[in-house]
Each structure stands twice: as structure tokens, then as C-alpha cells.
Design an enzyme around this catalytic site. Sequence first.
Site, PDB file in Angstrom:
ATOM      1  CB  ALA A  89      -0.879  -0.007   1.238  1.00 48.58           C
ATOM      2  N   GLY A  92       0.655  -5.212   0.972  1.00 51.20           N
ATOM      3  CA  GLY A  92      -0.428  -5.324  -0.009  1.00 51.20           C
ATOM      4  C   GLY A  92       0.061  -5.925  -1.315  1.00 51.20           C
ATOM      5  CD  GLU A 118      -2.424  -7.974   2.637  1.00 48.77           C
ATOM      6  OE1 GLU A 118      -2.132  -6.799   2.342  1.00 48.77           O
ATOM      7  OE2 GLU A 118      -3.095  -8.283   3.629  1.00 48.77           O
ATOM      8  CD  GLU A 157       1.029  -5.760   5.560  1.00 49.94           C
ATOM      9  OE1 GLU A 157       1.919  -6.576   5.897  1.00 49.94           O
ATOM     10  OE2 GLU A 157       0.370  -5.886   4.514  1.00 49.94           O
TER      11      GLU A 157
END
Length: 719
Positions: free
Chosen positions: A61, A100, A103, A123
Site C-alpha cells: 500500500a 499489499g 496480498e 505491516e
Amino acid sequence: MAEYNRVSECVGLITLRNPPVNALSAAVRQGIVDTVQRALSDPNVKSVVICGQNGIFCGGADIKEFGSNMTGPPLIPMIHAIESANKPVVAAIEGSALGGGLELALGCHYRIAHSKARLGLPEVSLGLLPAAGGSQLLPRLIGVPAALNLITTGRHVTAAEALQLGIVDQVTDHNTVDAAVKFALSVAGRSLDPRRISTHPCPQQPDLDAFFEEVMQKVRQSARGAIAPIACVQAVRAAATLPYAQGMERERELMATLFTSGQARALQYCFFAERAVGRWRMPSGARWDTSKPRPVHKAAVIGLGTMGRGITVALAQTGLSVIAVETQEKQLMEAKQAISAMLERGAKRRGVAPALDGVIYSQNIQAVADVDLVIEAVFEDIALKTKVFQQLSAVCKPGTLLCTNTSALDVDQLASETPNPELVVGMHFFAPAHVMKLLEVVYGPRSSPQAVATAMQLGKKMGKASVAVGNCRGFVGNRMLKPYIEEAFFLLEEGATPELVDQALEEFGFPMGVFRMSDLSGLDVGWRVRKGDGLVEPGTASGRSARIRQGRRYSPLGDLLCEEGRFGQKTGRGWYQYDKPGSRVARSDPWLHSFLGAYRAQHGLVARRIDHQEVLERCLYALINEGFHILDDGIAAGPEDIDVIYVSGYGWPRHRGGPMFYANMVGLAKVLERLEHYQQLHPEVPHLQPSSLLRRLVASGSPPIHKWGEAIKKLHSQL
Ligand SMILES: C/C=C(\C)C(=O)SCCNC(=O)CCNC(=O)[C@H](O)C(C)(C)COP(=O)(O)OP(=O)(O)OC[C@H]1O[C@@H](n2cnc3c(N)ncnc32)[C@H](O)[C@@H]1OP(=O)(O)O
């Protein structure tokens, strides 16, 4: 932000384009949504490959977006849309797939990685959890213990480990996108049901309750007050116990608490601060982007005590050739053995060959004649260091950089003893030098920008958090430590115990409180410095006047313990007692408590009840106050420099962001008010007198920390 091409006739290739790390900004997310839709609706496309431009899949992210109102399509539906696609989607992972980014790859049906790629869910190090399904998908893919390990530590794994764990399906040494396209063609038309991780049951874990209880206990212990690792365990537990949809809901709830927490803000601040300190600048206007470092191929270390040995190892591990000089033969032999052992241990850990041949040992300083840079690490004595610098100036080829590893002496004074003061900088390492992350690069008024740039670049090569700071007593780290330690001593005089002070600081998040730390590093170190400063007197005098030295409050407690031969762990006695000299387990010492009682009686001090809040306010605000003086003096270029120094070298809990960030979180007005309060109670303690910069920042409306630089410039221009 995501480019679409059709390759090999029937493969839709989606390329993420957002330099430098292809972070999943709103535009990239929109690009992925659009291009996936396009690929799935194109009847000519049989399978899809997702890759990132410039050799990096995706750094996760966009962390910069976290502080603002998030716009654009959310990650979770985007990843679900990929997983539920009716054409195979293959992730081609080069460089990094983190957070992310991983992910997104877990949402794909297959993952092909380059052998040099790194994968992880970091994270937790940003105060978050993998909340785009990572906490639910990874345990389903690789099992609960392995997923917990990755998610609670945030560590990055190599492609080889990822293959072994089952995170990726194939590793290639060749062009990853080509391999992924070939793979995508080979799986076109196959059933995708078994490839949708969210539909897998989580592998069974025996004795689930006992297992998670044990994990939680361990994580709580190592987290030292950080909340994200605990939420990570809770999220993985949800994966192990709940259906996917409910697990996702739990992941969302846990993330909601973390996302707005002060700890997440602190940890994300640290992430950017660590990168910001590389963009150093000096008061002269010299800066990182206009100062070219000199190449360093060969370096030398002078003096092979504990520091010199660690520095030699750190240099050799970067691949440099190192001349290690020690004039005492016995010491040289011992150092050679110790350095070789350290290099071997380090190489074993990293799975590489030890750089034993990279180090040449010599008793003769003439051996350094052709090196590019020397780091002097002899005993902390200005006369000795001056002599070494004069010898080096005579021996070294023109242009050799001369660095001193002093922790307290005046770098400028040493520079002035050499014909080329512009070539002199301090490189202040922390023990053990091959392990500790921090390096203070100390410039004097005459150090050239090129010398600073070279030392900073070398620090980066050694993997250090390198911070350029100005020259002053104690530089940044030790200068701020002094009032912190002094306040702890004063608290003992007023009624606290070492146990109470240490407990307050350890609950705050320091790995060790002041007194356990002092026992570890040795009480004699500070004693020697205080003697040198003319502060130590015979301990027979009593009363208040005996505790005023050089016009300010002074506590002789540390000196008195040293006079008793209590140097800490090495003598088996210090602020605590130990089973034997060298033992590490500190136990409360009744002798120390009666000694404190007798001391207070001798000096007419009446013990009062002191609570944790007072310990924290007095020790931490005194340290922070010195930080404001340092900013005002221009010794540190910004609060980030101070915070990186404290987090990477002084055990300041990372989830509290560093002392200056902490002050910003507490509120500058509150810090000022408490300092004023304590200063009124202790007028003979100058370090409790609020710094004028702190006052001026409060008067100008307490700007947020990212605006301090601007505010300081403005305030200075008004002086
Ligand atoms: C919920 C949360 C979710 C879904 C997340 O994904 S949280 C983010 C998880 N990802 C990470 O934590 C990865 C962070 N980045 C890195 O670890 C490294 O940058 C890297 C391994 C990807 C690359 O390392 P390196 O080549 O050494 O480069 P730098 O670290 O110096 O970074 C270069 C510049 O890029 C900026 N950057 C890096 N990652 C991000 C990111 N995810 N979002 C925004 N910006 C990022 C970094 O700050 C550097 O820029 P400057 O600060 O120097 O301007």
C-alpha cells in the site's frame, strides 16, 4: 498506473507503474481494477500475468496515503475480484512483493518469483496488520505457525524460502515475466477452484488454545508494549478458528483499532525518518545531493580493542579490504582471533563465505600508507588520539579521509592537529560495532562536504542508520543521555529505587532501564568521564552544598558505588547484585537500599513517594529538552535525525517514534508546562530549564513535527 498489453497472443499482461516501488496508490488500484476487467472480458485472452515495472513487483500500500482521506477502489474487493476470476492470473514477482503487494499476489492463482526476490508481510513494523486478507490467506496457504512467524515479525523471506514454505509455485533465475507468461499459457483452461486460497480450510493446528496462549505470551514479551504484534496473533487466530468471511470481518475490526493508533503513526514516521536522514545537510548549506562521496576500496582501523574489532568486522563484511593495526603484539594476536571468529559467525548466519582474507593485520602504522579511509579507534585520550592523527597525516597518501571513533572528544580539536582538517570527520559507532545499527557521522566546521558524504555512504554500505550531526560534547545521543541519567540519580536521592526507575522506563518500552543499562555498560565509564571533568570529590562531605558542584546540582551516587568497587555486571555488584561477576541476571540488592537510606540521612534528604509518571516526566522530558537545545544549536538538522539516533542506538521504543516525535504526540505545551513545574521545584538543575526553542515553538502555536524545520528557520531568522 497499470498498463495493459496482450502478449503471446492470448495472455493479458498487466504492468504496475508507480516508481520507485510500484506502491498501491489510488491510481494504481484503479488501474488494476480496470485492466483486470479488460483482460477478463477480452475473449482472446486465456490467462493473465501481473508484474511490476523496473524489476520490482510491488512495495505494498502507498504508506503516504495513510495520513489522508483514502480515495480510489479499496484493496480487498480488488483482490477478491482477481481470485474469483474465471481465467488464471499469475503474479510475476521480481524485486519485492511486500504487504499489499504480497496480498495482491496471494489473490492471484499462481506465483512465480525471481530467485533474488523478497516477499513478506511487514505491516506489523508500520503498526498495522496485513488487512487486505493477508492474515487470513497466508495461514491457509502455509499453515498457522509459519504464517504467524512472518506476520508477527514482518520479516522478508527469500524466494528460496518462499518456495519451501509454499508461498510461491516456481522460482526462476531468468526473466520472470517470460517465465510467468509461459506458465500462464500452460495452465490456461485448468480448473481454478483448488487455486483459490480463500476457499481452503486452514491447516489444522493441534492443541489450538494452548498453542495460541504460548504464542501470545512470547509475542507480548518481545513486543514491549507494541500493540500491532498482538493484533496480528489475534487475526491469525481468527483464520485458524473461523470461516473465511468471519475471519475477514475480524481482520477488519482489528485493523480499525490499529489504523488510527498513535503507535501506527509513530512507526510510519520512523519509516520515513530513516529514509529522510540519508538526505543530510550541513549548516554551511552542503547537502547530500550536491556532495559527491569519494570511492573507498581500502580502509584501515587503528586500535583493535572492542570497538576497533567490531569496526574491522563491519568494514570487512561490506567487501572492503581492511588493514587492521594494533601496536601491541599480544593484543594484535587476540584481536586477530576474535575478528576471525566474528567474521565466521556472521558469514555462517548469512550463508556466505567469511571475508577472512579481506583483513590484513599489522603492528606498524606505516601499513596504512595507501588506504582511502582510516578509522582511528584507540583509547579515549585526546593526547593519544592527537599523536595518532599526526602520524596518520604523515603516513597516508594525499586525500585519505581520517575518521575518529571518539564518543566524547572534540572532533574539531583533532582536526586542527592535522594539516588537512577538511579530511577529518567523526564516525561514532556503538558497541558492538558490527551489530549495532547506529552510526553518528560527526562533522566539524572545517570538515569538507565530500568527507561527510563519504562517511555517510560507507555507513550505508555497512547497513547502518547513519546520521550526520554537528560537533559538540557527546554529539547528539550521549549529549541527550546526560540529563536523562542525572535525573535518574536525583530520583534515587529523593526516594526512588533503581527497581522503580527501571520498571517505569521498561514499561514505557526501553529494553533496559537506566540502572540495569548502567550495570551492563559499567559504572566506571561515567566515573572516568566525571573525574576528567573535575566533578568527583571525596565522599565524606554532607548536606546540600556537598551536592552542588560547578554551580549546579550533582549526585555523587555513581561515584560512591565505584569507590566501593561496584562497577556493575563485570564485578557482580552495581545498582543490583549478580550471582557472580559477568552474570547478567540482576537481582535487587538490600545493601544498595540501606546504602541509599544512609546516604539520604547523611545529606538530610527525606525520602518521598515517587510514582512512574514522575520518573517518566523527569527522565524523558529532560532528555527531550536537550533535544530542543540540539535543534536550536543546529547540531541536528531536524527532529528525524534525533529520533533515528534514539530508536536505532539507544533503545527508545520504536512504537513511540523517538523522543521528539513523542514530545509532539504528548503536546509541546504539556512538555513545556511539566518542565516549568519541575524547574520550579529544582531550580539548581539547569537541564530542567525549558529550552528557548521549545518556548518559541509553543508560542508559535505548537506546529506539528513535520513543520518544525520550517518553524525553526523562521524563528532563527527573527532572532
Ligand atoms: C494495510 C497495509 C498494507 C496493505 C500495506 O501494504 S502497508 C505497506 C507494506 N509495505 C512495506 O512496508 C514496504 C515498505 N518499503 C520497503 O520496505 C522498501 O522501500 C523496499 C524493500 C520496497 C525497497 O527498498 P529500497 O530499494 O531500499 O528503497 P527505499 O526503502 O529507500 O524506498 C524508496 C522510496 O520509496 C518510498 N517507499 C517505499 N515503500 C513505500 C510504500 N509502500 N509506500 C510509499 N512509499 C514507499 C520510500 O519512502 C522511498 O522514498 P523516500 O522516502 O526516500 O522519498
